[in-house]
Write an enzyme that holds these catalytic residues in place. Sequence first.
Site: not given
Length: 280
Positions: A69, A105, A129, A131-132, A152-153, A246
């Site tokens: 990508k 996306d 956080a 790519g998607a 985000n982790r 989804g």
Amino acid sequence: MNFLLPLTGSFAQPAGENPTVAMIEAAFAHHGLDWRYINVEVAPEDLGDAVRGARAMGWRGFNCSIPHKVAVIEHLDGLGQSAEIIGAVNTIVRRGDRLIGENTDGRGFVAALREVVDPRGKSIVLFGAGGAARAVAVEMALAGATRITVVNRSAARGQAVADLLNTRTAAQARYAPWTGPFSVPQDTDIVIHATSVGLYPDVEAMPDIDIDSLTPGMVVADGIHNPPRTRLLRAAQGRGCRTVDGLGMLVQQGVIGIKYWTGVDADPQVMRQALLDLDL
Ligand code: NDP
């Protein structure tokens, strides 16, 4: 008779487990388009040759999935607005002699979400956080979402998405650490889960979200398409929330890709049914 069929397809590695071909070819058949969508396994070191091949053979366009990508960008002639901001491409469109990179996306996600709620002016909590999530965050901001909290982790990736939104879009974004069950603020309109937690085969996994903080006024959307009814969505429905799955995101990406390539508005129901028939 014309025996020269317009070609589209997908370059990825691995390529064999991607169901997009079934959904796109179902739409081609339904709309009487004698086009082809070919799934192609392309290794990273062969990507340049693959794109040159598609160019030489007059392909009308193609998708790029993992791991191409970002790498595909250097082989293209230009980028659409959101692909340029996101820094990744998943759909290539031939415009004249030029190959232009787009990113569907996030746009697919927003189209699926719009069937339930308009993002304009809304307050968002986004989990993830990668790519998607990055693509979804940018498209939500471009669609007019005003506040976006990125949970985000990994702090570095989460902060990077918040910074991107603050510098490149009109949305106000902040990063929030994800260290335990995350309690969603009560003024949130839309909760988006865009990590890989709960993806097949790990279907019983549940993102660490305080389910009691979800209230009936919230819309909860999950990026996981397999299975479509994730544990998170079932729990959110139990709390009275409206939900978006989804599969809708995947289908709407296909609808946008077909529109780019053929100009036809494909029927999302036909495409969704084609995916459901696969019984993944
Ligand atoms: P990435 O690998 O780029 O990102 C993964 C994300 O998930 C990161 O934010 C990562 O956090 C987080 N994550 C992974 N494991 C955990 C965990 N145990 N706890 C908390 N966070 C975790 O993947 P993508 O962004 O490309 O894909 C994410 C998901 O979105 C996938 O499941 C994919 O199938 C789905 N997807 C769906 C699409 C659709 O059309 N429906 C389209 C594209 C993707 P960290 O940064 O801390 O590692």
